[in-house]
Scaffold this motif. Structure first.
Motif, PDB file in Angstrom:
ATOM      1  N   GLU A 224       0.816  -1.228   0.000  1.00  0.00           N
ATOM      2  CA  GLU A 224       0.000   0.000   0.000  1.00  0.00           C
ATOM      3  C   GLU A 224       0.846   1.272   0.000  1.00  0.00           C
ATOM      4  OE1 GLU A 224      -0.535  -2.619   1.918  1.00  0.00           O
ATOM      5  OE2 GLU A 224      -0.419  -2.132   4.064  1.00  0.00           O
ATOM      6  N   ASN A 225       2.146   1.103   0.221  1.00  0.00           N
ATOM      7  CA  ASN A 225       3.043   2.273   0.152  1.00  0.00           C
ATOM      8  C   ASN A 225       3.406   2.641  -1.289  1.00  0.00           C
ATOM      9  OD1 ASN A 225       3.113   2.208   2.933  1.00  0.00           O
ATOM     10  ND2 ASN A 225       5.082   1.093   3.036  1.00  0.00           N
ATOM     11  N   TRP A 226       3.007   1.790  -2.224  1.00  0.00           N
ATOM     12  CA  TRP A 226       3.446   1.945  -3.606  1.00  0.00           C
ATOM     13  C   TRP A 226       2.274   2.092  -4.555  1.00  0.00           C
ATOM     14  CZ3 TRP A 226       8.438   2.515  -5.253  1.00  0.00           C
ATOM     15  CH2 TRP A 226       9.444   2.257  -4.302  1.00  0.00           C
ATOM     16  N   SER A 227       2.063   3.349  -5.015  1.00  0.00           N
ATOM     17  CA  SER A 227       1.099   3.541  -6.102  1.00  0.00           C
ATOM     18  C   SER A 227       1.737   3.011  -7.379  1.00  0.00           C
ATOM     19  CB  SER A 227       0.811   5.046  -6.269  1.00  0.00           C
ATOM     20  OG  SER A 227       1.995   5.694  -6.737  1.00  0.00           O
ATOM     21  N   ASP A 228       0.934   2.787  -8.395  1.00  0.00           N
ATOM     22  CA  ASP A 228       1.499   2.358  -9.686  1.00  0.00           C
ATOM     23  C   ASP A 228       2.510   3.387 -10.196  1.00  0.00           C
ATOM     24  OD1 ASP A 228      -1.368   0.633 -11.211  1.00  0.00           O
ATOM     25  OD2 ASP A 228      -0.120   0.179  -9.471  1.00  0.00           O
ATOM     26  N   ASP A 229       2.130   4.675 -10.104  1.00  0.00           N
ATOM     27  CA  ASP A 229       3.048   5.718 -10.606  1.00  0.00           C
ATOM     28  C   ASP A 229       4.386   5.681  -9.879  1.00  0.00           C
ATOM     29  OD1 ASP A 229       0.511   8.309 -11.281  1.00  0.00           O
ATOM     30  OD2 ASP A 229       1.186   6.531 -12.413  1.00  0.00           O
ATOM     31  N   ALA A 230       4.322   5.481  -8.559  1.00  0.00           N
ATOM     32  CA  ALA A 230       5.571   5.443  -7.779  1.00  0.00           C
ATOM     33  C   ALA A 230       6.417   4.252  -8.214  1.00  0.00           C
ATOM     34  CB  ALA A 230       5.243   5.367  -6.285  1.00  0.00           C
TER      35      ALA A 230
ATOM     36  N   PRO B 127      -1.782   0.091 -15.736  1.00  0.00           N
ATOM     37  CA  PRO B 127      -2.275  -0.267 -14.397  1.00  0.00           C
ATOM     38  C   PRO B 127      -1.783  -1.661 -13.996  1.00  0.00           C
ATOM     39  CG  PRO B 127      -4.076  -0.259 -15.999  1.00  0.00           C
ATOM     40  CD  PRO B 127      -2.873   0.283 -16.704  1.00  0.00           C
TER      41      PRO B 127
ATOM     42  N   LYS C   6      -0.035  -6.868  -7.638  1.00  0.00           N
ATOM     43  CA  LYS C   6       1.082  -6.171  -7.005  1.00  0.00           C
ATOM     44  C   LYS C   6       1.341  -6.862  -5.666  1.00  0.00           C
ATOM     45  CE  LYS C   6       0.899  -1.628  -7.223  1.00  0.00           C
ATOM     46  NZ  LYS C   6       0.412  -0.283  -6.855  1.00  0.00           N
TER      47      LYS C   6
END
Ligand code: APR
Ligand code: PHB
Length: 392
Positions: free
Chosen positions: A234-240, A261, A265
């Motif tokens: 949850e610390n990692w968005s796709d963009d990140a 997308p 993950k």
């Protein structure tokens, strides 16, 4: 309690257990697979997708190679990058054979389909599995299904129930010796319906940490970046994720990366683990039940396959001629190859990752080894022979 008799009781319906069951079936040897979860749950797990020729041969021998031949992608080499530098290890030139890119999920699906097509016995949702009298010539396995107590009477038990199963722990602690190395980082993996960034895999060493560009097919890519062992998805968005991946691969590669997308993950820990012996009486451990490798060399399933090969040959020899030579040498033969694979996986992981306590000198040593690998045929041959798979 309902008792059922079979020749080999296989605890665990992952790739190890299913492959062994199908191979035994091909020689008329009966087995029953006991799986804690369900087929769909087993198939929901995303795992590496690089197969050695040895595994391909076993799948063909088990009569399960057709879809893999049609849909698998042979790879004659892999790319290795460090900073903006990139070079290729040529498997065809140095090892004379390719690897096959074909998802482990697909291997497991093919094996389940084959088990069902050949009337293979599989019990799902089993609970409270306990192996009895493994150190006698009349072992048995007791368990429950939907609250009903059941028992399998058998000649042999194959412990294919993975790292968290019950088989390894059935071997008394004063008999077992365990070896373990826990790595101070994990892998954050993303699956995306995007075209792979290159036609071969890219293993990337960067000062920011390791990255891997892999694939499943022309429109399904698998990417990983090294992360903290305590990190959370949850610390990692796709963009990140995409931004960090681009920082760890050569800029000319990052420039052509197609992002999209994530459809899956997850974070996996990295460890090296071996238990000795892999046999106790009539109980034989196979695959993750006996050993774990960091995923860097894609050796998990491939080493489970070599265990299955040695055990299948030993059981086949016993049932065909009464000769116990193969089963008596199973643990020794399997471990001899397991330790070589553990070494390769540890070497490649140590070469490619950034360790928390790594000094600038340590990083220079990694770059020097990569430069040597890049320039030396003998080093490339050693890497290629380990990567495509050591002989059984
Ligand atoms: N009783 C019955 N089944 C069990 C029990 C138990 N007590 N404990 C675990 N299992 C099942 C799990 O649900 C799983 O389906 O055993 C199976 C073990 O499968 P894996 O963990 O995949 O191990 P293995 O078959 O040895 O596969 C080795 O393939 O799946 C990859 O990461 C794995 O690369 C490794 C390789
Ligand atoms: C993968 O495609 O998931 C994969 C490939 C190679 C590895 C590890 C994972 O070394």
């Amino acid at each position: 309690m309902k008792s059922t008799r079979t020749q080999v009781c296989i605890v665990g319906g992952g790739p190890s257990g299913l492959l062994l069951a199908q191979l035994l079936h091909s020689k008329g040897i009966d087995s029953i697979v006991l799986e804690r979860t369900t087929r769909d749950y087993v198939l929901s797990r995303i795992r590496a997708g690089v197969l050695e020729q040895g595994l391909l041969g076993l799948m063909e021998e088990a009569g399960v190679g057709q879809r893999m031949r049609q849909q698998g992608i042979p790879h004659d080499g892999t790319l290795i990058s460090y900073g903006d530098e990139k070079f290729r290890i040529d498997f065809a030139k140095h090892a004379g054979m390719p690897v096959m890119v074909y998802g482990q999920t697909e291997v497991t699906r093919d094996l389940y389909d084959a088990r069902e097509a050949t009337g293979g016995a599989i019990e799902f949702n089993v609970e409270h599995v306990k192996i009895h009298d493994a150190d006698t010539d009349k072992p048995s396995v007791r368990f429950q299904v939907a609250g009903e107590a059941r028992e399998i009477l058998c000649d042999f038990v194959a412990g294919c129930d993975g790292f968290h199963g019950v088989s390894r722990k059935t071997i008394p602690e004063n008999v077992r010796k365990e070896y373990e190395k826990v790595y101070p980082f994990g892998w954050l993996g993303v699956l995306s319906e995007t075209p792979p960034v290159d036609h071969e895999l890219i293993y990337a060493n960067s000062k920011r940490g390791f990255a891997l560009c892999s694939m499943r097919n022309a429109n399904l890519s698998r990417y990983y970046i090294q992360c903290s062992a305590h990190d959370k998805v949850e610390n990692w968005s796709d963009d990140a994720f995409w931004s960090e991946l681009k920082r760890r691969i050569p800029q000319e590669t990052a420039a052509k990366l197609v992002t999209g997308p994530s459809i899956e993950k997850s974070i996996a820990p990295l460890r090296s683990f071996v238990t000795e012996p892999m046999r106790w009486g009539r109980l034989f451990l196979c695959g993750d039940a006996a050993h774990i490798v960091p995923p860097t060399g894609a050796k998990g399933l491939n080493t489970a396959a070599s265990d299955v090969h040695y055990l299948y040959q030993g059981l086949r020899q016993f049932y065909e001629s009464g000769d116990k030579e193969g089963i008596d040498h199973y643990s020794q033969r399997a471990l001899a190859r397991v330790w070589k694979v553990e070494r390769f996986s540890w070497w490649f992981s140590s070469l490619m990752h950034r360790f928390p306590d790594q000094s600038d000198f340590d990083h220079k040593m990694q770059v020097a080894e990569l430069e040597f690998l890049r320039s030396n045929d003998a080093a490339q041959k050693a890497m290629a022979e380990n990567y495509v798979g050591l002989p059984y």
